[in-house]
Design a protein around this motif. Structure first.
Motif, PDB file in Angstrom:
ATOM      1  N   ASN A  22       0.805  -1.220   0.000  1.00  0.00           N
ATOM      2  CA  ASN A  22       0.000   0.000   0.000  1.00  0.00           C
ATOM      3  C   ASN A  22       0.839   1.273   0.000  1.00  0.00           C
ATOM      4  OD1 ASN A  22      -2.299  -1.550   0.004  1.00  0.00           O
ATOM      5  ND2 ASN A  22      -2.672  -1.374   2.203  1.00  0.00           N
ATOM      6  N   GLU A  23       2.059   1.202   0.517  1.00  0.00           N
ATOM      7  CA  GLU A  23       2.896   2.402   0.598  1.00  0.00           C
ATOM      8  C   GLU A  23       3.884   2.515  -0.550  1.00  0.00           C
ATOM      9  OE1 GLU A  23       2.185   4.794   2.606  1.00  0.00           O
ATOM     10  OE2 GLU A  23       0.611   3.574   3.521  1.00  0.00           O
ATOM     11  N   THR A  24       3.868   1.573  -1.476  1.00  0.00           N
ATOM     12  CA  THR A  24       4.691   1.686  -2.681  1.00  0.00           C
ATOM     13  C   THR A  24       4.085   2.749  -3.595  1.00  0.00           C
ATOM     14  OG1 THR A  24       5.492  -0.594  -2.607  1.00  0.00           O
ATOM     15  CG2 THR A  24       5.463   0.477  -4.759  1.00  0.00           C
ATOM     16  N   ILE A  25       4.911   3.639  -4.099  1.00  0.00           N
ATOM     17  CA  ILE A  25       4.460   4.733  -4.971  1.00  0.00           C
ATOM     18  C   ILE A  25       4.757   4.345  -6.415  1.00  0.00           C
ATOM     19  CG2 ILE A  25       4.744   7.168  -5.558  1.00  0.00           C
ATOM     20  CD1 ILE A  25       5.699   7.604  -2.637  1.00  0.00           C
ATOM     21  N   PHE A  26       3.737   4.350  -7.259  1.00  0.00           N
ATOM     22  CA  PHE A  26       3.899   3.901  -8.642  1.00  0.00           C
ATOM     23  C   PHE A  26       3.329   4.930  -9.608  1.00  0.00           C
ATOM     24  CE2 PHE A  26       0.071   2.250  -6.699  1.00  0.00           C
ATOM     25  CZ  PHE A  26      -0.928   2.552  -7.616  1.00  0.00           C
ATOM     26  N   ILE A  27       3.676   4.783 -10.873  1.00  0.00           N
ATOM     27  CA  ILE A  27       3.232   5.717 -11.900  1.00  0.00           C
ATOM     28  C   ILE A  27       1.798   5.384 -12.306  1.00  0.00           C
ATOM     29  CG2 ILE A  27       3.623   6.486 -14.283  1.00  0.00           C
ATOM     30  CD1 ILE A  27       6.618   5.934 -13.798  1.00  0.00           C
ATOM     31  N   PRO A  28       0.895   6.371 -12.295  1.00  0.00           N
ATOM     32  CA  PRO A  28      -0.498   6.127 -12.687  1.00  0.00           C
ATOM     33  C   PRO A  28      -0.583   5.577 -14.109  1.00  0.00           C
ATOM     34  CG  PRO A  28      -0.280   8.280 -11.653  1.00  0.00           C
ATOM     35  CD  PRO A  28       1.113   7.780 -11.877  1.00  0.00           C
ATOM     36  N   LYS A  29      -1.525   4.686 -14.313  1.00  0.00           N
ATOM     37  CA  LYS A  29      -1.661   4.032 -15.613  1.00  0.00           C
ATOM     38  C   LYS A  29      -1.891   5.045 -16.741  1.00  0.00           C
ATOM     39  CE  LYS A  29      -3.883   0.188 -15.351  1.00  0.00           C
ATOM     40  NZ  LYS A  29      -4.953  -0.856 -15.352  1.00  0.00           N
ATOM     41  N   LYS A  30      -2.582   6.131 -16.437  1.00  0.00           N
ATOM     42  CA  LYS A  30      -2.891   7.134 -17.461  1.00  0.00           C
ATOM     43  C   LYS A  30      -1.633   7.818 -17.998  1.00  0.00           C
ATOM     44  CE  LYS A  30      -3.722  10.845 -14.095  1.00  0.00           C
ATOM     45  NZ  LYS A  30      -2.525  11.617 -14.428  1.00  0.00           N
ATOM     46  N   ASP A  31      -0.545   7.767 -17.232  1.00  0.00           N
ATOM     47  CA  ASP A  31       0.697   8.419 -17.653  1.00  0.00           C
ATOM     48  C   ASP A  31       1.675   7.442 -18.310  1.00  0.00           C
ATOM     49  OD1 ASP A  31      -0.080  10.926 -16.620  1.00  0.00           O
ATOM     50  OD2 ASP A  31       0.495  10.287 -14.604  1.00  0.00           O
ATOM     51  N   VAL A  32       1.306   6.174 -18.360  1.00  0.00           N
ATOM     52  CA  VAL A  32       2.216   5.158 -18.872  1.00  0.00           C
ATOM     53  C   VAL A  32       2.206   5.094 -20.392  1.00  0.00           C
ATOM     54  CG1 VAL A  32       2.646   2.664 -18.974  1.00  0.00           C
ATOM     55  CG2 VAL A  32       2.154   3.762 -16.780  1.00  0.00           C
ATOM     56  N   TYR A  33       1.049   5.247 -21.011  1.00  0.00           N
ATOM     57  CA  TYR A  33       0.890   5.003 -22.443  1.00  0.00           C
ATOM     58  C   TYR A  33       1.871   5.808 -23.303  1.00  0.00           C
ATOM     59  CZ  TYR A  33      -1.173   4.781 -27.099  1.00  0.00           C
ATOM     60  OH  TYR A  33      -1.355   4.606 -28.435  1.00  0.00           O
ATOM     61  N   ASP A  34       1.881   7.129 -23.129  1.00  0.00           N
ATOM     62  CA  ASP A  34       2.724   7.986 -23.962  1.00  0.00           C
ATOM     63  C   ASP A  34       4.209   7.724 -23.733  1.00  0.00           C
ATOM     64  OD1 ASP A  34       0.603   9.196 -25.240  1.00  0.00           O
ATOM     65  OD2 ASP A  34       0.507  10.879 -23.838  1.00  0.00           O
ATOM     66  N   GLU A  35       4.602   7.499 -22.469  1.00  0.00           N
ATOM     67  CA  GLU A  35       6.014   7.249 -22.161  1.00  0.00           C
ATOM     68  C   GLU A  35       6.476   5.920 -22.753  1.00  0.00           C
ATOM     69  OE1 GLU A  35       8.347   9.060 -20.732  1.00  0.00           O
ATOM     70  OE2 GLU A  35       7.031  10.763 -20.358  1.00  0.00           O
ATOM     71  N   TRP A  36       5.630   4.924 -22.687  1.00  0.00           N
ATOM     72  CA  TRP A  36       5.968   3.604 -23.227  1.00  0.00           C
ATOM     73  C   TRP A  36       6.080   3.670 -24.753  1.00  0.00           C
ATOM     74  CZ3 TRP A  36       8.374  -0.597 -22.810  1.00  0.00           C
ATOM     75  CH2 TRP A  36       7.998  -1.790 -23.415  1.00  0.00           C
ATOM     76  N   ARG A  37       5.167   4.375 -25.376  1.00  0.00           N
ATOM     77  CA  ARG A  37       5.211   4.519 -26.837  1.00  0.00           C
ATOM     78  C   ARG A  37       6.472   5.277 -27.255  1.00  0.00           C
ATOM     79  NH1 ARG A  37       0.550   7.899 -29.824  1.00  0.00           N
ATOM     80  NH2 ARG A  37       1.555   9.495 -28.514  1.00  0.00           N
ATOM     81  N   LEU A  38       6.823   6.330 -26.520  1.00  0.00           N
ATOM     82  CA  LEU A  38       8.025   7.115 -26.822  1.00  0.00           C
ATOM     83  C   LEU A  38       9.284   6.260 -26.667  1.00  0.00           C
ATOM     84  CD1 LEU A  38       9.253   9.915 -27.459  1.00  0.00           C
ATOM     85  CD2 LEU A  38       9.270  10.349 -24.989  1.00  0.00           C
ATOM     86  N   LEU A  39       9.345   5.485 -25.595  1.00  0.00           N
ATOM     87  CA  LEU A  39      10.504   4.633 -25.349  1.00  0.00           C
ATOM     88  C   LEU A  39      10.671   3.609 -26.477  1.00  0.00           C
ATOM     89  CD1 LEU A  39      12.819   3.568 -23.601  1.00  0.00           C
ATOM     90  CD2 LEU A  39      11.129   2.196 -22.343  1.00  0.00           C
TER      91      LEU A  39
END
Length: 220
Positions: free
Chosen positions: A26-43
């Motif tokens: 519960n205390e692990t901080i992760f990247i919201p799914k909505k912000d993953v798409y563009d970064e993954w496509r760019l990578l």
């Protein structure tokens, strides 16, 4: 009878294994799914097309074997825009900071929320694979008290159970991106095998084994 330091700590302070695991998840901080798409496509675009730098972690003692991976990347993707991360975690940390809004910097800032005693961790490892080293679905902040449970620093039933739940939670959360990663790994496999096992073979067995693991699909 074996004395387990973690169990001694939890017994002393009346903490159950389930409570410890729940805290870590519960205390692990992760990247919201909505912000993953563009970064993954760019990578992916940078890796396949070589338009911008792609960062990777160094390989071997003092990163002296990194060129072995650079040569492999050039063979697989046809360009040399692969750069060793200066600290082996600088780029993942920058990405995590930018996309979560949390920073481990001690200096106060109005842009980011400050956190302390959190560790940057790669959920599924594979840090010499350019698709996963800075993949937004593979990087999290873990409370330092829990970080040993995510790697090889600790052993035992609690470690095994935390790792199982940790991996399952984020596999389920980021499943569509992990499946995309797995598909890419399957498509790359013939070229990877051809490079590692070509006739003029001078590549060490150790590097072959490591590269095959780094480019393996993520399967729980």
């Amino acid at each position: 009878m074996m004395k387990d330091g973690y169990k001694v700590f939890m017994d002393r302070f009346n903490i159950t294994e389930n409570q410890m695991i729940e805290f870590g998840l519960n205390e692990t901080i992760f990247i919201p799914k909505k912000d993953v798409y563009d970064e993954w496509r760019l990578l992916k675009g940078n890796i396949f097309e070589g338009k911008n730098k792609v960062y990777v972690r160094g390989y071997g003692r003092d990163a002296k074997g990194t060129q072995l991976y650079i040569n492999l990347y050039k063979e697989l993707f046809g360009h040399s825009h692969f750069i060793k991360d200066p600290t082996n975690n600088a780029e993942p940390t920058k990405l995590l900071k930018r996309l979560t809004g949390f920073s481990r910097q001690e200096k106060p800032t109005t842009k980011y929320k400050r956190i302390r005693n959190y560790q940057v961790s790669h959920i599924f490892g594979r840090t010499k694979n350019p698709f996963s080293f800075t993949a937004p679905w593979n990087i999290v902040y873990v409370p330092k008290i829990m970080d040993p449970f995510t790697g090889h620093e600790s052993k035992g039933e609690l470690t095994n159970e935390f790792q199982r739940q940790f991996l399952e939670r984020f596999y389920d959360f980021y499943q569509e991106y992990i499946e995309d990663f797995n598909m890419i790994m399957q498509e790359l496999e013939p070229r990877l095998m051809h490079y590692l096992y070509k006739e003029d073979d001078v590549i060490s067995k150790k590097f072959k084994e490591d590269a095959l693991q780094q480019f393996s699909p993520i399967i729980l």
